[in-house]
Scaffold this active site. Structure first.
Site, PDB file in Angstrom:
ATOM      1  CE1 TYR A 127      -0.214   1.044   0.516  1.00 49.98           C
ATOM      2  CE2 TYR A 127       1.789  -0.275   0.677  1.00 49.98           C
ATOM      3  CZ  TYR A 127       0.672   0.137  -0.023  1.00 49.98           C
ATOM      4  OH  TYR A 127       0.431  -0.368  -1.275  1.00 49.98           O
ATOM      5  CE  LYS A 131      -1.829  -2.332   0.269  1.00 51.78           C
ATOM      6  NZ  LYS A 131      -2.988  -2.435  -0.645  1.00 51.78           N
TER       7      LYS A 131
END
Length: 233
Positions: A127, A131
């Protein structure tokens, strides 16, 4: 009185996007235009437009409505993506970047993009790595102004998206927040409506450059958003 600032919003069905729509109600200084893949109920009293189109057509919408700024609150979760990395990246990476490129091509000058605390293109966490990669690529697009928002754990009422781990984290956040000091302050929880206030306030700023905002910076930015006057309520 100056004309309201035209702001486009993508990710209106999410937690932060829905708060942005609520905050825009009654504001004479902002004209919000939401662009989405599916219809979503508008907040009571909202005087805004929502364009429903496939993502490949979003650039045409941007060209038609000519916003000055775009707030990008797109994002999914590992669970909602069916725990499939390709499906996850299709939204959090590909769709975000495709939307940003379409916005740039349509002449949008300012981009406010919601990322995450800990975002790092070199992270071993899927994750946070995604990002970080998105942040890096957004910087290459050379918007006149780019604001990267890095909130900690988001607190707020999600619609049709119950996440047990996040719910537990929200319950424990008052204790955890007090324990997070120094460089760990950035991981503290923050209300989604505060992040939304910061997003609108930052979209209204004219100074060019690239800016990254952690929780403390988001709190400061949110405090600068003018309150509604009694004449607009």
């Amino acid at each position: 009185m100056s004309d309201p600032l035209r702001i486009a919003l993508v990710g209106a069905t999410g937690l932060i996007g829905s708060e942005v729509m609520k905050l825009a109600v009654g504001r004479a200084d902002v004209r919000l235009v939401a662009v989405a893949r599916r219809e979503s109920p508008l907040p009571q009293g909202a005087r805004m437009e929502m364009f429903v189109a496939e993502p490949g057509k979003w650039g045409e919408v941007f060209e038609a409505v000519r916003p000055v700024a775009l707030i990008c609150a797109l994002g999914t979760t590992w669970r909602k993506a069916g725990r499939d990395e390709e499906a996850f990246r299709a939204v959090d990476h590909d769709l975000v970047l495709d939307t940003a490129r379409a916005a740039k091509a349509a002449g949008i000058e300012r981009l406010v993009a919601v990322s995450s605390t800990g975002a790092d293109a070199m992270s071993t966490n899927r994750y946070l790595r995604t990002k970080g990669e998105v942040e890096r690529e957004l910087g290459k697009l050379r918007f006149r102004r780019l604001d990267i928002l890095r909130p900690g754990l988001l607190k707020g009422q999600r619609v049709a998206d119950l996440r047990p781990i996040e719910r537990l984290g929200s319950w424990l956040s008052p204790l955890a927040d007090r324990a997070m000091q120094g460089r760990y302050r950035q991981y503290r929880s923050i209300r989604a409506d505060v992040v939304a206030r910061a997003a609108i306030a930052l979209a209204m700023r004219k100074a060019g450059g690239r800016f990254v905002h952690d929780n403390d910076a988001l709190l400061r930015a949110a405090a600068t958003l003018p309150e509604l006057s009694s004449s607009t309520l």
